[in-house]
Scaffold this motif. Structure first.
Motif, PDB file in Angstrom:
ATOM      1  N   GLN A   1       0.824  -1.199   0.000  1.00 13.29           N
ATOM      2  CA  GLN A   1       0.000   0.000   0.000  1.00 13.29           C
ATOM      3  C   GLN A   1       0.867   1.262   0.000  1.00 13.29           C
ATOM      4  O   GLN A   1       0.563   2.233  -0.705  1.00 13.29           O
ATOM      5  CB  GLN A   1      -0.931   0.010   1.213  1.00 13.29           C
ATOM      6  CG  GLN A   1      -1.811   1.241   1.310  1.00 13.29           C
ATOM      7  CD  GLN A   1      -2.662   1.449   0.072  1.00 13.29           C
ATOM      8  OE1 GLN A   1      -3.138   0.484  -0.540  1.00 13.29           O
ATOM      9  NE2 GLN A   1      -2.859   2.697  -0.327  1.00 13.29           N
TER      10      GLN A   1
ATOM     11  N   GLY B   1      -7.206  -2.236   6.916  1.00 16.08           N
ATOM     12  CA  GLY B   1      -8.178  -1.469   6.150  1.00 16.08           C
ATOM     13  C   GLY B   1      -8.868  -0.416   6.993  1.00 16.08           C
ATOM     14  O   GLY B   1      -9.205   0.670   6.506  1.00 16.08           O
TER      15      GLY B   1
ATOM     16  N   ALA C   1      -8.710  -2.671  -5.613  1.00 18.17           N
ATOM     17  CA  ALA C   1      -9.481  -1.995  -4.565  1.00 18.17           C
ATOM     18  C   ALA C   1      -9.780  -0.553  -4.943  1.00 18.17           C
ATOM     19  O   ALA C   1     -10.901  -0.060  -4.726  1.00 18.17           O
ATOM     20  CB  ALA C   1      -8.729  -2.053  -3.241  1.00 18.17           C
ATOM     21  N   HIS C   2      -8.810   0.116  -5.551  1.00 16.26           N
ATOM     22  CA  HIS C   2      -8.963   1.534  -5.887  1.00 16.26           C
ATOM     23  C   HIS C   2      -9.765   1.728  -7.171  1.00 16.26           C
ATOM     24  O   HIS C   2     -10.767   2.451  -7.193  1.00 16.26           O
ATOM     25  CB  HIS C   2      -7.577   2.166  -6.025  1.00 16.26           C
ATOM     26  CG  HIS C   2      -7.596   3.585  -6.497  1.00 16.26           C
ATOM     27  ND1 HIS C   2      -8.404   4.546  -5.943  1.00 16.26           N
ATOM     28  CD2 HIS C   2      -6.900   4.210  -7.496  1.00 16.26           C
ATOM     29  CE1 HIS C   2      -8.208   5.701  -6.553  1.00 16.26           C
ATOM     30  NE2 HIS C   2      -7.317   5.515  -7.515  1.00 16.26           N
TER      31      HIS C   2
ATOM     32  N   ASP D   1     -12.224   2.143  -3.564  1.00 16.90           N
ATOM     33  CA  ASP D   1     -11.453   2.586  -2.401  1.00 16.90           C
ATOM     34  C   ASP D   1     -10.689   3.871  -2.734  1.00 16.90           C
ATOM     35  O   ASP D   1     -10.317   4.092  -3.900  1.00 16.90           O
ATOM     36  CB  ASP D   1     -10.427   1.519  -2.004  1.00 16.90           C
ATOM     37  CG  ASP D   1     -10.888   0.680  -0.832  1.00 16.90           C
ATOM     38  OD1 ASP D   1     -12.042   0.843  -0.394  1.00 16.90           O
ATOM     39  OD2 ASP D   1     -10.102  -0.164  -0.358  1.00 16.90           O
TER      40      ASP D   1
ATOM     41  N   GLY E   1      -8.398   1.344   1.930  1.00 15.99           N
ATOM     42  CA  GLY E   1      -9.669   1.358   2.624  1.00 15.99           C
ATOM     43  C   GLY E   1     -10.185  -0.041   2.882  1.00 15.99           C
ATOM     44  O   GLY E   1      -9.426  -1.018   2.876  1.00 15.99           O
ATOM     45  N   THR E   2     -11.478  -0.172   3.072  1.00 20.85           N
ATOM     46  CA  THR E   2     -12.090  -1.432   3.480  1.00 20.85           C
ATOM     47  C   THR E   2     -11.935  -2.525   2.418  1.00 20.85           C
ATOM     48  O   THR E   2     -11.651  -3.686   2.743  1.00 20.85           O
ATOM     49  CB  THR E   2     -13.581  -1.225   3.777  1.00 20.85           C
ATOM     50  OG1 THR E   2     -13.713  -0.215   4.786  1.00 20.85           O
ATOM     51  CG2 THR E   2     -14.223  -2.513   4.277  1.00 20.85           C
ATOM     52  N   ALA E   3     -12.158  -2.176   1.146  1.00 26.90           N
ATOM     53  CA  ALA E   3     -12.049  -3.189   0.092  1.00 26.90           C
ATOM     54  C   ALA E   3     -10.646  -3.781   0.052  1.00 26.90           C
ATOM     55  O   ALA E   3     -10.476  -4.990  -0.159  1.00 26.90           O
ATOM     56  CB  ALA E   3     -12.406  -2.587  -1.267  1.00 26.90           C
TER      57      ALA E   3
END
Length: 423
Positions: free
Chosen positions: A41, A166, A249-250, A255, A260-262
């Protein structure tokens, strides 16, 4: 009786040294999985590129290969308690360095990758040593249960860690995740210090290149073990698409670029399935045709990755919530069958290899298990750059199925392998 057979066998936990290692692992693996999310990340946040995230494969693979093989040789000639203590201290130090660079806001991708390489070097010596210790702590008939328990707690951490990441990344930042990892590693250090001395049982020769080559020479005579390594390489290189998770995810599930959460759910999904597989693993010790079981599991793993890629391909930020759960379901199923495969492969190695060769073969095992996904990170990152994340994930799953089918033709003895009878 049926219920007891279905649920996990906890008999190995009666042994106090094994129980301490296992219990400490619950804390340690949660912290470690925070960093598993934090490193890719942070790289994605700096570069906005899955190709750069894929470079973690290159920077992780080289130390895993070099120090994994050398560490396995060391585990055969050194007191294993002393060796695992040294490497645990090294892992604590690198986690602290991760925390410092993030807290100072350096934001240098090459520094992050360099620290990742150093961390993987200590990890590569630590893991084969830890695995080689287990048969000295529990009886041989309890090894399948012990391996299943180990993998279950690791995968539990791989659920809790990413989910916490997350939630925590937006609120407390990446630096705090690295700090939590540093603190959590002290639990393992406590358990390791409490171990008895575990001296080598064979000749205490020098752990050099000759010793490593002797391990490979022995492995070349053990076709079943060799095949178990080959099929796992195929599964992890072509099927492990984790380098794509930040971008998926983004870009696909909406996200923020900072995570984030995903993102947490994607990293945790395989481990959710693996924990369920571990909880209901009481049947594993009763399987005799372990080679066939491994092949079936890896084929199912490949098909699960195909399903994951297809779900990602049809998803977008508007339809994302529904297809996100479909994608997570495929990842969870893949994690469950991978846990079963890994438990059988670990048991094969520990039962077939003599103690004075076990460290070196565990070194090869950790190179395959941890190094395969590193190569997969590079390939998936490059494939996503060229074709997109959905094609990269689904195409990798197809290659897993094809590769395993070819392996069955090359290693027919693996399909015939039975516990206690060989082929």
């Amino acid at each position: 009786m049926r219920k007891r057979r279905l649920l996990a066998d906890v008999t190995p936990l009666r042994e106090p040294h094994y129980r301490r290692l296992w219990t400490a692992g619950v804390v340690t693996v949660i912290g470690a999985q925070l960093s598993v999310v934090a490193v890719p990340q942070q790289i994605y946040e700096i570069t906005r590129s899955s190709a750069y995230v894929g470079l973690t494969g290159v920077f992780g693979l080289v130390p895993l290969v070099v120090f994994g093989l050398w560490g396995g040789a060391l585990a055969d000639v050194m007191d294993r308690r002393k060796l695992i203590t040294i490497t645990t201290l090294g892992m604590i130090a690198t986690s602290v360095l991760f925390w410092i660079q993030a807290a100072l806001g350096v934001n240098n991708v090459w520094l992050v990758l360099g620290l990742f390489s150093l961390q993987q070097a200590f990890f590569a010596v630590n893991q084969p040593t830890r695995a080689a210790i287990i048969p000295r702590l529990v009886p041989g008939e309890q090894l399948p249960a012990a391996n299943s328990l180990n993998m279950t707690v690791v995968q539990f951490g791989a659920i809790a860690g990413p989910l916490l990441a997350g939630v925590l990344i937006p609120s407390i930042g990446l630096a705090s995740l690295y700090l939590i990892d540093s603190i959590a590693l002290f639990a393992t250090l406590w358990a390791v210090i409490r171990l008895p001395a575990i001296p080598p049982t064979g000749p205490t020769t020098r752990a050099g290149l000759r010793s490593v080559l002797d391990g490979f020479a022995y492995l070349s005579t053990q076709k079943v073990l060799l095949a178990s390594f080959v099929v796992d390489i195929i599964a992890m290189v072509f099927g492990m698409s984790r380098a794509l998770f930040p971008e998926i995810a983004h870009e696909t599930f909406g996200d923020p670029a900072s995570g984030g959460t995903a993102l947490g759910l994607l990293f945790a999904a395989m481990s959710m399935g693996a924990v369920l597989g571990g909880v209901f693993s009481g049947w594993l010790p009763h399987v005799r045709r372990q080679g066939l079981a491994v092949i079936v599991c890896i084929v199912l793993w490949g098909l699960a990755m195909v399903g994951f890629g297809v779900a990602v391909g049809f998803a977008d930020p508007d339809s994302g919530p529904l297809l996100l759960w479909v994608a997570l379901g495929f990842l969870a199923f893949g994690g469950a069958v991978d846990m079963v495969s890994a438990a059988f492969r670990s048991t094969m190695l520990q039962q077939v290899a003599p103690d004075d060769m076990r460290g070196r073969l565990q070194g090869v095992f950790i190179v395959v298990v941890a190094g395969g996904p590193r190569i997969g990170d590079v390939l998936h990152g490059a494939a996503a750059f060229a074709f997109g994340t959905a094609v990269a994930a689904a195409g990798g799953g197809v290659l897993v199925v094809v590769g395993v089918a070819v392996s069955c033709l090359v290693f027919p003895a693996f399909l015939r392998y039975r516990v206690g009878r060989g082929v």
